[in-house]
Design an enzyme around this catalytic site. Structure first.
Site, PDB file in Angstrom:
ATOM      1  CG  ASP A  90      -2.029  -0.955   1.197  1.00  0.00           C
ATOM      2  OD1 ASP A  90      -2.072  -1.784   0.265  1.00  0.00           O
ATOM      3  OD2 ASP A  90      -2.893  -0.889   2.094  1.00  0.00           O
ATOM      4  CG  HIS A 147       1.503  -8.812   1.043  1.00  0.00           C
ATOM      5  ND1 HIS A 147       0.681  -9.819   1.515  1.00  0.00           N
ATOM      6  CD2 HIS A 147       1.522  -7.865   2.021  1.00  0.00           C
ATOM      7  CE1 HIS A 147       0.226  -9.491   2.714  1.00  0.00           C
ATOM      8  NE2 HIS A 147       0.723  -8.304   3.043  1.00  0.00           N
ATOM      9  CB  SER A 254      10.848   2.573   4.483  1.00  0.00           C
ATOM     10  OG  SER A 254      11.949   3.103   3.831  1.00  0.00           O
TER      11      SER A 254
END
Length: 322
Positions: A90, A147, A254
């Protein structure tokens, strides 16, 4: 003027000590104080807690537990098309596009070296020259687990010590070679789409970088490059991850950088700098079709249909009647 001041602080402040202090504080159980800090963070950054498996902020014993909170499965469905690679995190896309020989775009007018990003590993760099890259920035409000864009077999991991500059848009536009200077963990995978690198880049206040197969990679920060390798395929000790599966996480921070080999994938056309990313949504499409999903089955030739009608049944209907 304000931006110049913020940039000056990036060079002046003791970033390593600030990061250690933040990591120490975020790991402590402080009861009502922890809840207060989390509540203030949620309010300030407008974090959507309805997506979390545990939406009640009182259920988190430490700030780190809150920061790496898992989401409910249904809020990030994974695109199941086998020809599609999905977004790993995200956030927002900082930059994306073609790797021009050894140059990767950091910001308008600023490039950095592919080989430098990969800690001088020219053999690995050769896999991605003239390939494709995507840089995804995770803001404080975002979900901070990373992911897999596709199925992959882990082959190599490299920890690279470095600076801890912030990795927001201001520093990306003004700090030369930002991602090749900052601390990072490079993960190389074998995939159906050729070699893929997924790089977790540290930053100021990033308390730690973790992977699901090795746990915490940093800290400790020992100032030396470390390298691990794994066997290919289904050999003993190999690490296989599925598309959409968690592979790592940040405790504050980050940026994630993905590298793809030349001629293997095409990025989704609608994506551009500052596009919002959600895990599981399409990121790129294979240049080769592995399986055409939902394809209509080809009709059987007439002679095969007649042969099926003439064949003896596998089950004796009369025998099975009661």
């Amino acid at each position: 003027m304000l931006n110049s001041f913020k940039l000056s602080l990036q060079y002046i402040l003791p970033k390593l000590w600030l990061t250690r202090l933040a990591g120490w504080g975020a790991s402590k159980r402080a009861g009502w104080l922890t809840k207060l800090v989390i509540d203030l963070f949620v309010k300030y950054y407008k974090v959507d807690m309805k997506e979390a498996q545990k939406p009640d902020t009182a259920s988190y014993r430490t700030f780190n537990e809150f920061f790496v909170r898992p989401l409910r499965d249904e809020v990030r469905p994974i695109d199941t098309d086998p020809n599609v690679l999905v977004m790993p995190a995200d956030g927002v896309i900082s930059q994306l596009g073609k790797i021009e020989e050894d140059k990767i775009l950091q910001a308008k007018g600023h490039n950095y070296s592919l080989e430098a990003l990969l800690a001088g590993n020219y053999l690995m760099a050769n896999l991605f020259r003239n390939g494709t890259f995507v840089t995804t920035y995770l803001s404080p409000r975002d979900y901070h687990r990373v992911h897999m864009p596709c199925n992959g077999i882990l082959r190599e991991m490299i920890y690279v010590p470095g600076d801890l500059f912030s990795v927001n848009h201001l520093t990306a536009q003004n700090v030369p070679n930002l991602f090749a200077r900052n601390e990072r963990v490079i993960c190389l995978f074998d995939t159906e789409f050729g070699p893929m690198a997924q790089i977790l880049v540290g930053a100021t206040i990033v308390g730690s970088i973790e992977t699901v197969w090795a746990g915490t990679i940093t800290p400790p920060r020992e100032g030396i490059i470390k390298r691990w390798t794994w066997p290919a395929g289904e050999n003993d000790g190999s690490v296989a991850l599925l598309k959409g599966q968690e592979m790592g996480r940040f405790k504050l921070g980050s940026t994630v950088i993905n590298l793809f080999a030349p001629g293997k994938v095409n990025l989704v056309e609608q994506l551009e700098s500052l596009s919002v990313t959600k895990i599981g949504q399409p990121l790129a499409v294979s240049t080769e079709t592995f399986v055409t999903p939902d394809a209509e089955p080809a009709p059987l030739p007439a002679e095969e249909i007649e042969a099926e009608h003439d064949a003896s049944p596998l089950v004796d209907d009369k025998k099975d009647q009661v």
